[in-house]
Design an enzyme around this catalytic site. Structure first.
Site, PDB file in Angstrom:
ATOM      1  N   GLU A  56       0.019  -8.403 -11.716  1.00 15.25           N
ATOM      2  CA  GLU A  56      -0.269  -9.324 -10.623  1.00 15.25           C
ATOM      3  C   GLU A  56       0.537 -10.616 -10.751  1.00 15.25           C
ATOM      4  OE1 GLU A  56      -1.518  -8.650  -7.948  1.00 15.25           O
ATOM      5  OE2 GLU A  56      -2.645  -6.819  -8.330  1.00 15.25           O
ATOM      6  N   GLN A  61       5.069 -13.315  -5.306  1.00 19.02           N
ATOM      7  CA  GLN A  61       6.302 -13.602  -4.558  1.00 19.02           C
ATOM      8  C   GLN A  61       7.474 -12.742  -5.024  1.00 19.02           C
ATOM      9  OE1 GLN A  61       6.425 -16.515  -1.957  1.00 19.02           O
ATOM     10  NE2 GLN A  61       4.556 -15.311  -2.095  1.00 19.02           N
ATOM     11  N   TYR A 139      -5.562 -15.946  -5.303  1.00 20.94           N
ATOM     12  CA  TYR A 139      -5.211 -14.550  -5.118  1.00 20.94           C
ATOM     13  C   TYR A 139      -5.418 -13.738  -6.395  1.00 20.94           C
ATOM     14  CZ  TYR A 139      -2.629 -10.305  -5.334  1.00 20.94           C
ATOM     15  OH  TYR A 139      -2.314  -9.015  -5.574  1.00 20.94           O
ATOM     16  N   ASP A 157      -3.470 -11.890   0.097  1.00 20.99           N
ATOM     17  CA  ASP A 157      -2.082 -12.227  -0.199  1.00 20.99           C
ATOM     18  C   ASP A 157      -1.302 -12.189   1.109  1.00 20.99           C
ATOM     19  OD1 ASP A 157      -1.955  -9.534   0.382  1.00 20.99           O
ATOM     20  OD2 ASP A 157      -0.303  -9.190  -0.994  1.00 20.99           O
ATOM     21  N   CYS A 225      -6.745  -2.979  16.747  1.00 17.90           N
ATOM     22  CA  CYS A 225      -5.837  -4.095  16.509  1.00 17.90           C
ATOM     23  C   CYS A 225      -5.579  -4.877  17.793  1.00 17.90           C
ATOM     24  CB  CYS A 225      -4.522  -3.581  15.926  1.00 17.90           C
ATOM     25  SG  CYS A 225      -3.357  -4.903  15.536  1.00 17.90           S
TER      26      CYS A 225
END
Length: 370
Positions: A56, A61, A139, A157, A225
Site C-alpha cells: 500500500e 501515487q 487511505y 483512493d 450510474c
DNA sequence: TAAGCGTGGTC
DNA sequence: TGACCAAGCTT
C-alpha cells in the site's frame, strides 16, 4: 429515451451495490503479489499485514507495474517488518531509488521501527492504531485495516473517488468534495468482506471505470450510474484547475578520477530527494546566474567541460540541468565520497541523478557483458 | 488549506 | 508529444 430508475443503496428488491460489486470481483480476481488466493481467503486465511502495508505504501501515487519489482526486492531482502526495522537506512533508500516520493521510504523505515519497538513487531489491527504510524494516512490506514484485518473501514483512493463521483454524478470539484464522497463510501461498505469490497472498488476503477473511455457496458453499476445516465461519464470526477509548472535551472558536476571513481554526496534528510545520493549541483533556481556556474563546481580548478543538458520533470517544476564533467585527481572532499562507477547502481541515486551521470558517462549503469 | 513531493506509462 | 495521471502523506 427511457432511463432505468436508479436503485437505492440497499433496495429490498435486489442485491445491494456491495453484493453486485463482490460478485463481479469474484469473477474478475486479479492476481497480485501481495494478495492471497480466493481459495485461501474462503478458508479464512488473512493476508500478511506486513505485505499489505508494504504494498500500500509503494502503491501511493504509483502504478502496480512500477511497484511489482520493488515489492519483490523488499520482500526478499526484508521478509518481516522487524528485518526492515533493523536494516540500515542507506540500504532502504538505495533499494527505494527510482520509485519516487522518497519521503515514503524515510517514513517506511520509521514505521517499521515503531512497529518493532512499540508494538512488539505486530501491526496495530485497527484503523486508528495504524493511522498513528509514520507515512500512514487516511487511505492507507483504512486499506490495511480492511484488507489485512477484515475491519469495516471505508477505503477511498483515486479510483474510488472516480467510481463514486460517477455513480452519484457529483459536480462539486475535488478535493473539496472528498467528505461527501467518503460519506457515500461509508454507506456502501459492507460488514461482510470489507477488504474485498475495498479492493473491488479499486479494481473497478483501475480496469472498468477508467479516466478515459470507461468500459461502462461491463460495469456492475451500469444500471445505477448517474454519470452514465447523463451520457458523459468522462466528465467526472470534476477537479480544481491545476497550476502551471515553473522551470528551474541549475548545473550538475560529474568529477571522474583516472581510476574511474565519481564524486558523490548525500542530500539533506528533508525536502526534495531528501536523504538521497547526488552528484554535486548548484542550487536550482528560476534563472541561471550566467557566467559564474563553474565557480560553484566542487573542484573549481578542474577543467570542466559542458556535455549537454538533462531535462527532468518533477511534480511541481521542470528542471533543466546543465551537465559538466572533468577528469580530476582524487582529492579529499569535505562532505562527499568517491564511488567506483561499477558500484553506482548500489547507491541511493534518484532517477534525475542517474540521468545526469549517464549524460557525462554514457556507459555508467550499463550492464557488464558476460 | 494548499503546497511540496518523483517517476514512468499512456494516448 | 505533451498533458494527464497512478492504491496519498506531511506540514
Amino acid at each position: 429515451m427511457l432511463q432505468t430508475l436508479p436503485k437505492t443503496t440497499n433496495s429490498a428488491d435486489g442485491p445491494t451495490h456491495a453484493e453486485r460489486l463482490l460478485a463481479w470481483y469474484d469473477r474478475h480476481h486479479r492476481e497480485l503479489p501481495w494478495r492471497i488466493s480466493p481459495t485461501a481467503a474462503k478458508a479464512g486465511i488473512r493476508p500478511d499485514p506486513y505485505r499489505i502495508w508494504l504494498s500500500e505504501v509503494m502503491l501511493q501515487q504509483t502504478t502496480v507495474q512500477a511497484v511489482k519489482p520493488y515489492f519483490a526486492k523488499f520482500l526478499e531482502r526484508w521478509p518481516k517488518v522487524t528485518d526492515l526495522a533493523a536494516a540500515p537506512s542507506d540500504d532502504v533508500m538505495a533499494a527505494w531509488a527510482g520509485l519516487g516520493y522518497y519521503a515514503r521510504a524515510r517514513n517506511l523505515k520509521k514505521c517499521a521501527e515503531a512497529v518493532a519497538a512499540d508494538h512488539g513487531g505486530v501491526f496495530p489491527d485497527t484503523e486508528k492504531g495504524l493511522r498513528a504510524l509514520p507515512g500512514i494516512g487516511d487511505y492507507t490506514s483504512a486499506a490495511v485495516a480492511a484488507i489485512a484485518f477484515n475491519r469495516q473501514s471505508a477505503v477511498m483512493d483515486g479510483n474510488v473517488e472516480r467510481v463514486i463521483s460517477r455513480l452519484y454524478a457529483i459536480d462539486a470539484p475535488l478535493p473539496g468534495s472528498k467528505p461527501v464522497m467518503k460519506a457515500k463510501v461509508v454507506e456502501l461498505t459492507p460488514s461482510d468482506r470489507p477488504g474485498d469490497f475495498a479492493q473491488a472498488m479499486m479494481d473497478l476503477g483501475a480496469t472498468i471505470c477508467t479516466p478515459k473511455r470507461p468500459a461502462c457496458a461491463l460495469c456492475p453499476f451500469r444500471d445505477d450510474c448517474l454519470a452514465l445516465a447523463g451520457d458523459d461519464p468522462e466528465r467526472f470526477p470534476v477537479k480544481a484547475a491545476k497550476k502551471e509548472k515553473p522551470v528551474r535551472q541549475g548545473a550538475a558536476f560529474v568529477a571522474v578520477t583516472p581510476d574511474g571513481e565519481v564524486l558523490l554526496r548525500k542530500r539533506i534528510e528533508t525536502g526534495l530527494l531528501g536523504g538521497m545520493t547526488e552528484v554535486p549541483t548548484t542550487a536550482w533556481t528560476a534563472r541561471l546566474d550566467g557566467g559564474t556556474t563553474i565557480d560553484h563546481a566542487p573542484i573549481p580548478s578542474a577543467d570542466w567541460q559542458a556535455c549537454g543538458t538533462v531535462i527532468h520533470v518533477f511534480t511541481h517544476f521542470e528542471l533543466r540541468l546543465a551537465i559538466f564533467r572533468a577528469r580530476v585527481t582524487r582529492v579529499a572532499v569535505d562532505n562527499g565520497w568517491w564511488e567506483p562507477v561499477e558500484s553506482l547502481e548500489n547507491q541511493a541515486l534518484p532517477t534525475v541523478m542517474k540521468k545526469a551521470i549517464v549524460q557525462a558517462i554514457p556507459l555508467a549503469f550499463a550492464k557488464a557483458p558476460n
